[in-house]
Design a protein around this motif. Structure first.
Motif, PDB file in Angstrom:
ATOM      1  N   VAL A 111      -2.035  -5.120   1.515  1.00 38.44           N
ATOM      2  CA  VAL A 111      -3.486  -5.230   1.378  1.00 38.44           C
ATOM      3  C   VAL A 111      -3.788  -6.030   0.116  1.00 38.44           C
ATOM      4  CG1 VAL A 111      -4.029  -3.098   2.605  1.00 38.44           C
ATOM      5  CG2 VAL A 111      -3.609  -3.033   0.146  1.00 38.44           C
TER       6      VAL A 111
ATOM      7  N   GLN B  28      -0.790  -2.184   8.835  1.00 36.75           N
ATOM      8  CA  GLN B  28      -0.019  -3.033   7.937  1.00 36.75           C
ATOM      9  C   GLN B  28       0.069  -2.404   6.555  1.00 36.75           C
ATOM     10  OE1 GLN B  28      -1.764  -6.916   7.964  1.00 36.75           O
ATOM     11  NE2 GLN B  28      -1.320  -7.300  10.116  1.00 36.75           N
TER      12      GLN B  28
ATOM     13  N   ALA C 253     -10.295  -5.052   3.891  1.00 31.96           N
ATOM     14  CA  ALA C 253      -8.855  -5.312   3.774  1.00 31.96           C
ATOM     15  C   ALA C 253      -8.609  -6.782   3.482  1.00 31.96           C
ATOM     16  CB  ALA C 253      -8.156  -4.907   5.059  1.00 31.96           C
TER      17      ALA C 253
ATOM     18  N   LEU D 133       0.820  -1.205   0.000  1.00 32.80           N
ATOM     19  CA  LEU D 133       0.000   0.000   0.000  1.00 32.80           C
ATOM     20  C   LEU D 133       0.858   1.261   0.000  1.00 32.80           C
ATOM     21  CD1 LEU D 133      -2.816   1.270   0.131  1.00 32.80           C
ATOM     22  CD2 LEU D 133      -2.729   1.049   2.625  1.00 32.80           C
TER      23      LEU D 133
ATOM     24  N   TRP E  17     -10.931  -3.588   7.705  1.00 32.79           N
ATOM     25  CA  TRP E  17     -11.200  -2.548   6.719  1.00 32.79           C
ATOM     26  C   TRP E  17      -9.957  -1.702   6.476  1.00 32.79           C
ATOM     27  CZ3 TRP E  17     -15.803  -2.304   4.116  1.00 32.79           C
ATOM     28  CH2 TRP E  17     -16.861  -3.072   4.625  1.00 32.79           C
ATOM     29  N   LEU E  18      -9.883  -1.184   5.263  1.00 31.62           N
ATOM     30  CA  LEU E  18      -8.849  -0.229   4.885  1.00 31.62           C
ATOM     31  C   LEU E  18      -9.535   1.083   4.539  1.00 31.62           C
ATOM     32  CD1 LEU E  18      -6.008   0.678   3.981  1.00 31.62           C
ATOM     33  CD2 LEU E  18      -6.555  -0.270   1.717  1.00 31.62           C
TER      34      LEU E  18
ATOM     35  N   ARG F  49      -5.365   4.139   6.808  1.00 30.20           N
ATOM     36  CA  ARG F  49      -5.461   3.423   8.094  1.00 30.20           C
ATOM     37  C   ARG F  49      -6.024   2.033   7.830  1.00 30.20           C
ATOM     38  NH1 ARG F  49      -7.861   8.147   8.591  1.00 30.20           N
ATOM     39  NH2 ARG F  49      -9.912   7.164   8.544  1.00 30.20           N
ATOM     40  N   GLN F  50      -5.276   1.023   8.228  1.00 25.16           N
ATOM     41  CA  GLN F  50      -5.744  -0.348   8.080  1.00 25.16           C
ATOM     42  C   GLN F  50      -6.165  -0.864   9.445  1.00 25.16           C
ATOM     43  OE1 GLN F  50      -3.266  -2.856   5.787  1.00 25.16           O
ATOM     44  NE2 GLN F  50      -4.611  -4.616   5.902  1.00 25.16           N
ATOM     45  N   GLU F  51      -7.469  -1.156   9.579  1.00 18.83           N
ATOM     46  CA  GLU F  51      -8.029  -1.640  10.840  1.00 18.83           C
ATOM     47  C   GLU F  51      -8.118  -3.161  10.790  1.00 18.83           C
ATOM     48  OE1 GLU F  51     -11.665   0.464  10.834  1.00 18.83           O
ATOM     49  OE2 GLU F  51     -10.735   2.445  11.038  1.00 18.83           O
TER      50      GLU F  51
ATOM     51  N   ARG G 246     -13.296   3.471   1.737  1.00 18.55           N
ATOM     52  CA  ARG G 246     -13.294   2.409   2.751  1.00 18.55           C
ATOM     53  C   ARG G 246     -13.639   1.091   2.066  1.00 18.55           C
ATOM     54  NH1 ARG G 246     -16.663   0.508   7.189  1.00 18.55           N
ATOM     55  NH2 ARG G 246     -15.385   0.156   9.028  1.00 18.55           N
TER      56      ARG G 246
END
Length: 456
Positions: free
Chosen positions: A348, A345, A456, A319, A383-384, A378-380, A453
């Protein structure tokens, strides 16, 4: 106009039943596996509860009361013997008969008083049954202890001149082995539940697999799938595979048709350009050249929007490298990207070219109206989220849904000015093809924030 009556304000039974059904439905779990477990466990628990209640009510209480009645009858007989034969000094004969014939330990406590009654134990079937029988058969002041010593019970009855103390085994007055039935019933229920859960999990797993494959197909990810499980589940799996093949065939036909159309249109535009090059260069020719260039750009945008990027397979990418490429492309157009931030991270799984085009469309739109751009990813957990901020004029909240519509141009909105009006529409289409969405908000920089959004 007549006043409303009380009956008209009260809920009807059907309405109350529906309300109760909705209330129960909101409390129940939503998953198929959990609901299937409830379907299996609830009847079994209800059946076991009914059996346990019937056993307690009919068998356990009945046997305990009869045993208590027999012990109480023995105690009453000992009292009658003691009072009828005063010549038995020291009650030695009475104690011998009680020990040898009745398995009771009897003592005569001359001049003693009954102990102070203690609190009755909670839910003691023996205490209740024995007390009732002593009241009915002996009808004298008494004191019993069914708690102090686990294997023995003590009964004290007031007699002339003292107290008769009788000690008996608990098994003589109480059905002590009845709990074994409850233990066997509970143990067998647990074994049956374990077997049912094991088989149910094997039946639910193919359904969950089918749901995962369908979700992955919607996100553009290809997974190996072979129908398994029950006949109905396999039938649904084969139907999904056939539907997937039809969709892929339709997409391939559409892509082939659009490629042919684009080839023919590009050929005509190329002829226009060659003809314009051969003509004398005048201001009118320059205007025609600009019109042809704009027509070419609009054609590419139309074809990209109509064709989409759904044929591209998903792959794991870096990413951070993708964001740097977008930054470079935007700066080539004259934009200024102040910072690129990545939280979480860096790897993705997306459709690389399509996702890059989505971010580039949003970033180039921001560069067209703002002087400073910031990109934050932001990678949760699942979800990205990629946010693109600018310091431009922004878009009023009531118009933010309109700018995503194809070919829509708003006077004050920032949608592809001078272009085809498809930049944001293509970005939204790509995000939704990934199973995500694009949202517009106010930016901390003072302009607009576009947030992509996707899963991920």
């Amino acid at each position: 106009m007549p006043a409303p009556t009380l009956a008209g304000t009260l809920p009807t039974p059907r309405r109350a039943w529906r309300r109760l059904g909705r209330l129960i439905g909101d409390r129940l779990p939503k998953g198929l596996y959990a609901r299937s477990l409830i379907i299996i466990i609830a009847p079994m628990v209800l059946l076991q509860s009914v059996i346990a209640y019937t056993f307690m009510e009919r068998h356990w209480q009945l046997v305990t009361r009869r045993l208590s009645a027999a012990v109480t009858a023995d105690v009453a007989a000992l009292i009658d013997i003691y009072e009828s034969y005063p010549q038995d000094k020291g009650a030695e004969t009475l104690e011998r008969i009680a020990g040898e014939r009745l398995n009771l330990d009897v003592d005569i406590l001359e001049g003693a008083k009954l102990p102070v009654p203690g609190p009755r134990p909670f839910f003691s079937l023996l205490d209740e049954a024995l007390s009732d029988e002593i009241h009915r058969q002996i009808a004298r002041p008494f004191w019993i202890d069914t708690v102090g010593r686990s294997s023995l019970i003590e009964i004290r009855v007031e007699i002339p001149g003292g107290v008769m103390r009788v000690i008996a085994r608990r098994s003589q007055a109480y059905a002590s082995n009845s709990h074994i039935f409850l233990l066997w019933m509970g143990g067998s229920s647990l074994v049956l539940l374990g077997v049912a859960i094991l088989f149910l999990r094997n039946q639910i797993r193919p359904i969950l697999r089918l749901a995962d494959v369908a979700e992955s197909f919607g996100k553009g990810r290809e997974l190996d799938f072979r129908p398994r499980g029950a006949r109905e589940v396999r039938k649904a799996g084969h139907a999904f595979i056939e539907m997937k093949r039809r969709i892929e065939r339709a997409m391939e036909q559409r892509t082939t048709m659009l490629n042919g159309v684009s080839h023919d249109l590009r050929t005509i535009i190329t002829r226009f350009r060659l003809s314009l090059v051969l003509l004398p260069q005048t201001p009118e020719i320059d205007d025609l050249q600009r019109d042809v260039d704009e027509m070419s750009r609009m054609l590419e945008a139309y074809l990209a929007f109509a064709k989409g990027d759904s044929g591209e397979p998903a792959a794991a990418i870096d990413l951070r490298a993708l964001l740097e490429d977008v930054r470079t492309d935007v700066e080539r157009l004259g934009g200024h990207v102040s910072e690129v931030t990545l939280e979480g991270q860096s790897t993705v799984t997306v459709r690389p070219d399509a996702f890059r085009r989505c971010l580039f469309n949003l970033a180039s739109n921001a560069a067209r109206y703002g002087d400073t751009i910031a990109i934050t990813a932001r990678q949760e957990a699942r979800w990205l989220a990629v946010s693109i901020d600018d310091d431009g004029p922004g878009i009023p909240p009531e118009l933010r849904e309109e700018v995503f519509k194809p070919f829509v141009r708003l006077d004050d909105a920032r949608q592809d000015a001078g272009g085809s009006g498809l930049g944001l529409a293509i970005a939204l289409d790509i995000a939704r093809a990934h199973g995500g969405d694009v949202a517009l908000h106010d930016s901390p920089l003072g302009g607009l924030r576009a947030t992509v959004r996707v899963p991920a």
